[in-house]
Design an enzyme around this catalytic site. Structure first.
Site, PDB file in Angstrom:
ATOM      1  N   ARG A 235       0.879  -1.221   0.014  1.00  0.00           N
ATOM      2  CA  ARG A 235      -0.106   0.022  -0.056  1.00  0.00           C
ATOM      3  C   ARG A 235       0.903   1.225  -0.122  1.00  0.00           C
ATOM      4  O   ARG A 235       2.163   1.073   0.529  1.00  0.00           O
ATOM      5  CB  ARG A 235      -0.858  -0.145   1.081  1.00  0.00           C
ATOM      6  N   GLU A 264      -3.320   7.781  -4.392  1.00  0.00           N
ATOM      7  CA  GLU A 264      -3.268   7.181  -5.509  1.00  0.00           C
ATOM      8  C   GLU A 264      -4.742   7.138  -6.123  1.00  0.00           C
ATOM      9  O   GLU A 264      -4.892   6.914  -7.304  1.00  0.00           O
ATOM     10  CB  GLU A 264      -2.739   5.814  -5.715  1.00  0.00           C
ATOM     11  N   HIS A 296      -1.449   0.177  -9.455  1.00  0.00           N
ATOM     12  CA  HIS A 296      -2.110  -1.124  -8.417  1.00  0.00           C
ATOM     13  C   HIS A 296      -2.792  -2.239  -9.117  1.00  0.00           C
ATOM     14  O   HIS A 296      -3.889  -2.665  -8.710  1.00  0.00           O
ATOM     15  CB  HIS A 296      -2.989  -0.286  -7.487  1.00  0.00           C
TER      16      HIS A 296
END
Length: 329
Positions: A235, A264, A296
């Site tokens: 993360r 993000e 991601h």
């Protein structure tokens, strides 16, 4: 028939959702939107709720109390659940579930790929070739078995990566607050400081919680080998982005592959080709030749997507049927 609302649904999830609905005789309502107080859908005819988002739901105790009058649970079809104010939700009587192991191999394989890319300088070669520069100068690679790789967070994903690396002859160090002794044949557990000092490559695979925010910051980067390669497939807030940028600029960190970054949610999975990225830190990382950014997508495989859908729906139905879910937070 149970009626379940799934929010933030992507097109690639729809086949798995339809298949589950037909197989289990359940009605699934699909929404493309995130779940927030200001866009709260009508839950009066909804039995269960499943979300998937990185942005926080928001809201206060009154908001969660309001939800709890209409539904009994919230499932997130992700491993992370920091987008939910779990204490407030549980105080309201809501049961919260996540999907802790949708496919550890998907993220581990992504990390392995990025480790190899950084060791072989493929991003730099790609940039040179795009400009018709086919020289090798300054880009001699290191074979993966000749380096020491440190894994911070040796859980399901970190443990899977350790097995993959060990199988190809890599010396693997690991740091975890709760070491899994069953992995001692593929990994050597050390302290965090020892891992930082001895590793040529560091790959991060920790959960996001109060203790892991800025787990790596300026003081930690200074303990690393000069030119260390860094992978973050966990993360974004685990790394202090400002401190990382400084370390990349001064060469303390040689290169980084980041599948996740701070702030993000307003960038990743959005088409911004006619816009400028507003977060100055992300914009800076994107401009750096020694940084690989991916949006991601470490989890984004056929098996992982199906598992995320199926497990979150299984957990929701268990709770709706008065059973306990093994994934309750």
């Amino acid at each position: 028939m149970n009626r379940i609302l799934m929010t933030s649904v992507r097109s690639d999830e729809e086949q798995a959702i339809r298949h589950y609905a037909e197989k289990n005789n359940v009605e699934i309502v699909i929404s493309r939107d995130d779940f927030h107080p200001e866009t709260l859908p009508n839950l009066t005819e909804i039995d269960g709720l499943i979300i998937q988002q990185t942005a926080k739901i928001g809201g206060n105790q009154q908001f969660y109390d309001h939800i709890a009058k209409q539904i009994t649970q919230i499932a997130t079809r992700t491993a992370g659940y920091d987008m939910i104010e779990v204490d407030l939700a549980k105080k309201a009587g809501l049961k919260i579930t996540n999907v802790p192991a949708y496919s550890p191999r998907s993220v581990a394989e992504m990390a392995l790929m990025q480790i190899l890319r950084l060791l072989r300088h493929t991003p730099e070669f790609e940039k040179r070739i795009a400009n018709n520069d086919f020289r090798w100068t300054g880009l001699q690679a290191r074979e993966i078995h000749s380096v020491t790789i440190g894994i911070i967070g040796v859980g399901r994903i970190g443990g899977t990566l350790a097995k993959l690396l060990s199988s190809i002859g890599v010396n693997v160090l690991g740091y975890d607050t709760d070491p899994d002794t069953s992995l001692c044949d593929v990994i050597t557990y050390v302290t965090k400081d020892e891992l930082l000092a001895q590793s040529d490559v560091i790959s991060i695979h920790v959960d996001l919680n109060e203790t892991s925010i800025h787990l790596l910051s300026e003081a930690d980067f200074l303990k690393m080998k000069k030119g260390v390669l860094l992978i973050n497939a966990s993360r974004g807030p685990v790394i202090s982005t400002n401190d990382l940028i400084t370390s990349l600029e001064n060469g303390q960190v040689g290169a980084a592959a980041l599948d996740t970054v701070e702030n993000e949610s307003g960038v990743f999975n959005h088409d911004l080709h006619n816009q400028r990225v507003q977060d100055a830190r992300i914009q800076k990382l994107l401009s750096m030749s020694n940084v690989i950014i991916t949006p991601h997508v470490g989890f984004f495989t056929n098996i992982a997507v199906k598992n995320m859908v199926d497990i979150s729906l299984d957990d929701t139905l268990m709770i709706l049927n008065g059973q306990s879910s093994p994934h309750e937070v």
